[in-house]
Design a protein around this motif. Structure first.
Motif, PDB file in Angstrom:
ATOM      1  N   UNK A  40      35.750  31.885  44.620  1.00 23.31           N
ATOM      2  CA  UNK A  40      36.247  33.145  45.153  1.00 23.31           C
ATOM      3  C   UNK A  40      35.249  34.252  44.843  1.00 23.31           C
ATOM      4  N   UNK A  41      34.758  34.907  45.878  1.00 26.91           N
ATOM      5  CA  UNK A  41      33.746  35.951  45.732  1.00 26.91           C
ATOM      6  C   UNK A  41      34.161  37.171  46.543  1.00 26.91           C
ATOM      7  N   UNK A  42      33.517  38.317  46.334  1.00 23.11           N
ATOM      8  CA  UNK A  42      33.839  39.482  47.167  1.00 23.11           C
ATOM      9  C   UNK A  42      33.537  39.247  48.638  1.00 23.11           C
ATOM     10  N   UNK A  43      32.621  38.343  48.939  1.00 22.21           N
ATOM     11  CA  UNK A  43      32.250  38.051  50.319  1.00 22.21           C
ATOM     12  C   UNK A  43      32.750  36.689  50.795  1.00 22.21           C
TER      13      UNK A  43
ATOM     14  N   UNK B 190      47.691  43.127  49.385  1.00 18.32           N
ATOM     15  CA  UNK B 190      48.577  44.266  49.132  1.00 18.32           C
ATOM     16  C   UNK B 190      48.463  45.339  50.207  1.00 18.32           C
ATOM     17  N   UNK B 191      47.228  45.623  50.637  1.00 21.92           N
ATOM     18  CA  UNK B 191      47.004  46.746  51.531  1.00 21.92           C
ATOM     19  C   UNK B 191      47.042  46.363  53.005  1.00 21.92           C
ATOM     20  N   UNK B 192      46.980  45.074  53.297  1.00 27.68           N
ATOM     21  CA  UNK B 192      46.949  44.695  54.704  1.00 27.68           C
ATOM     22  C   UNK B 192      48.098  43.752  55.067  1.00 27.68           C
ATOM     23  N   UNK B 193      48.167  42.580  54.426  1.00 31.72           N
ATOM     24  CA  UNK B 193      49.138  41.578  54.862  1.00 31.72           C
ATOM     25  C   UNK B 193      50.572  41.978  54.498  1.00 31.72           C
TER      26      UNK B 193
ATOM     27  N   UNK C 126      37.855  31.693  39.261  1.00 34.35           N
ATOM     28  CA  UNK C 126      38.854  32.605  39.786  1.00 34.35           C
ATOM     29  C   UNK C 126      38.454  34.057  39.558  1.00 34.35           C
ATOM     30  N   UNK C 127      37.177  34.334  39.451  1.00 30.46           N
ATOM     31  CA  UNK C 127      36.712  35.702  39.275  1.00 30.46           C
ATOM     32  C   UNK C 127      36.696  36.417  40.622  1.00 30.46           C
ATOM     33  N   UNK C 128      36.490  37.714  40.581  1.00 30.69           N
ATOM     34  CA  UNK C 128      36.400  38.539  41.778  1.00 30.69           C
ATOM     35  C   UNK C 128      37.679  38.454  42.619  1.00 30.69           C
ATOM     36  N   UNK C 129      38.837  38.354  41.944  1.00 27.60           N
ATOM     37  CA  UNK C 129      40.096  38.246  42.677  1.00 27.60           C
ATOM     38  C   UNK C 129      40.585  39.591  43.201  1.00 27.60           C
ATOM     39  N   UNK C 130      39.963  40.694  42.787  1.00 29.32           N
ATOM     40  CA  UNK C 130      40.399  42.023  43.216  1.00 29.32           C
ATOM     41  C   UNK C 130      40.317  42.170  44.721  1.00 29.32           C
ATOM     42  N   UNK C 131      39.257  41.662  45.305  1.00 29.21           N
ATOM     43  CA  UNK C 131      39.061  41.781  46.752  1.00 29.21           C
ATOM     44  C   UNK C 131      40.199  41.109  47.506  1.00 29.21           C
ATOM     45  N   UNK C 132      40.561  39.926  47.103  1.00 25.85           N
ATOM     46  CA  UNK C 132      41.639  39.201  47.777  1.00 25.85           C
ATOM     47  C   UNK C 132      42.988  39.868  47.523  1.00 25.85           C
TER      48      UNK C 132
END
Length: 380
Positions: free
Chosen positions: A235-238, A343-346, A332-338
């Motif tokens: 899991x990455x920001x991209x 939260x903000x879209x789905x 499981x790092x960079x989970x903030x993006x997901x």
């Protein structure tokens, strides 16, 4: 005996030896080569060679500079016959001897031709396989997943064991020898990136972490867009992966949209392997030639998609894809993006969907009460 007489006897011996060798040497037999381009109509031609006549003519012009034999002098194989032989090999995925007989050449010539033409087509990689910049709208139309750059996955291409020293490196977790091919496609099932050099035992995450694609993503070459991969990838920001355990309806919507959108790469692999069964069966070639064939067929797949050629059923039986548990990534790092996306879209997407449904179903008198009740539930 004079010197002149001895010279004559030597010449007679030489001549007699030459004659005897000619008698024992088998005469070279040239097979008849059929011009399938003119003999077959376009439908029959496309059935046998997977491309239509116009596409073959254009492709021949592009690879012509890379071919070694460019004429029929000394009964050489013409560029058209070289290309048709190779396309027929891709369409059947069978022994080279069968393809050689079909075109009218020897097995050795067929082997060299497949090598040369595959390398020539692979030279067109950068022209037909590249990262597109206009993928967001097409992916959004699939399942309303925003800002998607491409769908990422790997597929195993069966090969024969390379050799006893390194063969086990190519045995995958399903038990057969393979190359683990990583690919990215867009919503139109066009390959945008293909990596073929890794053995079957390599993990999908290892291939991605050592790829140029990862470096480009980390350098910000594609902006704020996302690749979609399965749980085998980190899991990455991209690079977004599905959630293993969903808790809310918003998380469920995220997973559903993620799976439907990422399914483009599965469909892409399926169309590719049905059109060119050589990559669905066992490649009985050296590693270098196998890599060239994989890249060449990926290029041809894109040509067919760009020209909107109809999908063709394979002439040979394609084995069903092996089903096995997906290897999970422990990162499981960079989970903030997901988490922010959910939260903000789905989560809000669900609210908008229910609101729209209420407007269509409930009468006007009940609309106001239902609307404010829904807001209170949503805020809680």
């Amino acid at each position: 005996m004079s010197s002149s007489e001895s010279d004559n006897e030597v010449l007679m011996l030489l001549n007699s030896s030459d004659d005897s060798s000619d008698d024992t040497r088998s005469n070279r037999v040239y097979k008849t080569r059929i011009n399938y381009y003119s003999e077959l109509d376009n439908q029959e031609f496309q059935l046998r060679f997977r491309l239509d006549k116009q596409s073959v003519q254009l492709l021949l012009g592009e690879i012509y500079p890379f071919l070694k034999v460019k004429g029929t002098r000394n009964h050489g194989i013409s560029p058209l016959h070289q290309l048709l032989l190779t396309l027929r090999f891709y369409a059947l995925g069978t022994m080279l001897l069968s393809v050689a007989d079909f075109i009218g050449v020897s097995k050795a010539s067929a082997c060299r031709t497949v090598r040369d033409v595959s390398n020539a087509i692979a030279q067109l990689y950068s022209k037909y396989i590249y990262m597109h910049s206009d993928t967001e709208q097409d992916f959004y139309a699939v399942s309303r997943f925003p800002r998607v750059l491409g769908a990422l996955d790997g597929t195993h291409i069966r090969i024969q064991s390379p050799c006893s020293q390194i063969g086990e490196e190519f045995r995958n977790r399903k038990g057969y020898f393979s190359l683990n091919v990583q690919a990215v496609c867009n919503a139109d099932l066009l390959f945008m990136n293909v990596v073929t050099r890794w053995p079957g035992s390599a993990h999908d995450a290892t291939i991605f972490n050592n790829s140029d694609l990862r470096a480009q993503c980390e350098n910000g070459s594609f902006g704020n867009k996302w690749l979609l991969g399965d749980s085998a990838y980190p899991l990455k920001p991209y690079l977004l992966t599905p959630l293993i355990n969903t808790q809310t309806r918003g998380e469920q919507l995220y997973n559903e949209a993620h799976i439907r959108t990422r399914n483009c790469i599965e469909r892409c692999f399926g169309v590719w392997k049905r059109r060119f069964p050589v990559v669905a069966l066992t490649l009985r070639l050296s590693l270098l030639r196998a890599n060239a064939v994989i890249i060449a067929t990926a290029v041809l797949h894109n040509i067919c998609r760009l020209k909107k050629l109809d999908d063709i059923s394979p002439e040979v039986e394609i084995p069903e894809a092996d089903v096995s548990p997906t290897e999970s990534s422990t990162e499981e790092t960079f989970s903030t993006e997901r988490a922010n996306l959910i939260a903000e879209y789905f989560h809000k997407l669900l609210f908008c969907y229910i609101t729209t449904l209420i407007y269509k179903i409930l009468p006007t008198c009940a609309l106001t009460y239902s609307y404010f009740f829904l807001i209170s539930v949503y805020e809680d």
